[in-house]
Write an enzyme that holds these catalytic residues in place. Structure first.
Site, PDB file in Angstrom:
ATOM      1  CG  ASP A 203      -1.902   1.098   1.283  1.00 47.70           C
ATOM      2  OD1 ASP A 203      -2.726   1.179   0.358  1.00 47.70           O
ATOM      3  OD2 ASP A 203      -1.866   1.895   2.238  1.00 47.70           O
ATOM      4  CD  GLU A 274      -2.333   2.071  -3.435  1.00 47.04           C
ATOM      5  OE1 GLU A 274      -3.463   2.564  -3.605  1.00 47.04           O
ATOM      6  OE2 GLU A 274      -1.730   2.123  -2.346  1.00 47.04           O
TER       7      GLU A 274
END
Length: 549
Positions: A203, A274
């Protein structure tokens, strides 16, 4: 030994555990629910499951506010159930990817509580980004920066200092210059790797390294460099790798350390970044000395049209070749409007502002979503799917404001802006209090029409979206070949290409039918006519050889 390159052309299915299946009747999905549905996952012919955060959390940001990176939220399950789930998926040949959240912790994390008690200048406080305020009494935040979810990016604590949070105030940013922060995350990687996890989705992978030396730039200076986070492009006053908050060159020193951990496993662990960065900057995240792969979000922001999509595909295949990795193809995830709704919008429309659907827009959106999926599954590289996409679920747009869970949720011109609409729990059966999700009402309200799109309803229908996905994914596995394509020119509104072992994908982006070339039709998102015409907004796969009767 498992193929170490399994991820290069894998189909990865994202499970948002709280909304997948509820095994204990409390209205919240859990790992036991996922475990109860592993046969369904296997029936899709996917290669891996990516589990969104299941860690202890106050849910101020859907679980991305993590209290403990090496534990399971009691509402979601236990480490023992997690181990059972990993074993069950592995028994069916499905890899397991877990979501890792390294940019920040929650404000309930033991480290942050220690930082609050440690006071100014303490080692505990230095694990985060604390600063004195501006003004005579320090009552102004250190900068005028705004959080990405709205509001100031700094929150003041009782002793007068301020801490940085690029998301909600419940998600304080970590200081990755600290050796103990780095070493603790290496421990986290090994913790999950030792439990049998095959890889990680990282993330906010572009956010760990920050340059917070004085003088700090103003919000007006850093905003252009943040535009890429929304799929936009503006002139950036910072050179590549020099933005103070995102995509700094030194972030790759962190991932080089991670790679040493990954390569200590046999086969090596996998990771996908990401990283909302400029396309040419994705190469380093996807390198063999870094995380190994990076999300390509370009198709999420592309208009529906062959020229734009073809250019994105070509460019990302070139970038993959430069990195030595494989590309990724993403139309859907837990943060964006579902493609069955998004792709029905006119060009230039804000994809967050989904109006009340009509039968025409529902039909058009689903046709385009299925065509886009079949196109992406034909491309070399990894395809990332999001739960419910295989059911053709549209965005749920009428969740009452009092039931919103997304910290970004708000009304804009009378329209709800919230990510909750793609996080509504899945419908498994046609009737019941939560359409088979659990034994009672689900944590986000499901619309009355969900039953007609349930797994039960679609399994019995050979022309359903679920049947289309199952057939396409089985064919993709059978047709797997090298990572090259040969473009075929069938007109400006068509994307057509041939794979090495003789199968061809053709997508008609126009509204008018086109004639298919010779070859047996393996699958098509819309019926092919007797004279071999495929309608508009549709994709077909052909196999070279004698045309099917």
């Amino acid at each position: 030994m498992s193929d170490p390159a399994w991820w290069r052309q894998a189909v990865v299915y994202q499970v948002y555990p709280r909304s997948f299946a509820d095994s204990n009747g409390d209205g919240v999905g859990d790992l036991g629910g996922v475990l109860s549905r592993v046969d369904y996952l296997a029936s899709l012919c996917i290669d891996a499951v990516w589990l969104s955060p299941f860690y202890p959390s106050a849910l101020n940001d859907g679980g991305y506010d993590v209290d403990d990176h090496r534990e399971v939220d009691p509402l979601i399950g236990t480490l023992e159930v997690f181990d059972e789930l990993v074993d069950a998926l592995h028994e069916r040949g499905i890899k397991v990817i877990v979501d890792l959240v390294p940019n920040h912790t929650s404000d309930r994390h033991a480290w942050f509580q220690e930082a609050l008690g440690g006071g100014r200048g303490s080692a505990a406080r230095d694990r985060y980004v604390f600063r004195d305020g501006r003004g005579e009494n320090g009552d102004l935040p250190p900068t005028d920066w705004m959080a990405l979810f709205g509001g100031p990016a700094w929150t003041r604590v009782e002793d007068g200092q301020w801490y940085l949070h690029l998301f909600t105030k419940h998600q304080p940013d970590l200081n990755w210059q600290r050796e103990d922060v780095r070493s603790d995350f290496l421990r986290t990687l090994r913790f999950w790797g030792d439990r049998g996890v095959d890889g990680f989705r990282v993330d906010v992978a572009m956010g760990l390294a920050k340059d917070l030396r004085d003088p700090l730039p103003s919000w007006q200076q850093i905003v252009p460099g943040l535009a890429i986070l929304k799929g936009l492009t503006f002139d950036d006053p910072f050179a590549d790798g020099q933005h103070p908050l995102f995509d700094r060159d030194e972030v790759h020193d962190i991932y080089a350390e991670w790679r040493e951990v990954f390569d200590g496993y046999d086969p090596p662990l996998f990771a996908v970044a990401e990283a909302w960065v400029k396309p040419h900057r994705r190469v380093r995240y996807a390198s063999a000395t870094g995380l190994g792969q990076a999300f390509n979000f370009d198709l999420l922001t592309a208009p529906w049209g062959a020229p734009a999509v073809r250019a994105i595909v070509q460019h990302n295949l070139e970038l993959a070749a430069r990195s030595g990795s494989s590309s990724t193809w993403v139309f859907s995830n837990h943060d964006v409007v579902r493609p069955a709704s998004r792709l029905a919008l006119p060009d230039g429309a804000d994809p967050r502002l989904i109006p009340t659907p009509t039968p025409d827009t529902v039909a058009l959106g689903l046709r385009r979503a299925n065509a886009a999926t079949l196109l992406s599954l034909a491309l070399p590289g990894s395809a990332y799917l999001y739960q419910g996409e295989e059911l053709g679920l549209p965005e749920v747009t009428d969740i009452p404001p009092g039931q919103w869970q997304d910290p970004m949720a708000r009304l804009e011109d009378g329209v709800a802006i919230t990510r909750d609409g793609c996080r509504v729990p899945l419908p498994w059966i046609t009737q019941g209090p939560s359409f088979g999700f659990g034994e009672q009402t689900s944590h986000l309200p499901q619309p009355e029409w969900f039953g007609a799109l349930s797994v039960q309803a679609q399994t019995a229908a050979p022309d359903s979206t679920l049947s289309l996905y199952r057939t396409a994914l089985r064919l993709r596995r059978d047709l797997q070949c090298d990572e090259s394509i040969e473009w075929i020119d069938l007109g400006e509104d068509v994307i057509a290409f041939r794979r090495a072992n003789g199968w061809t994908s053709i997508t008609n982006f126009s509204h008018d039918p086109i004639h298919l070339p010779e070859g047996s039709v393996l699958i098509s998102t819309q019926p092919v006519t007797a004279d071999r015409r495929i309608p508009g907004n549709a994709t077909a796969w052909l196999r070279a050889g004698t045309t099917a009767a």
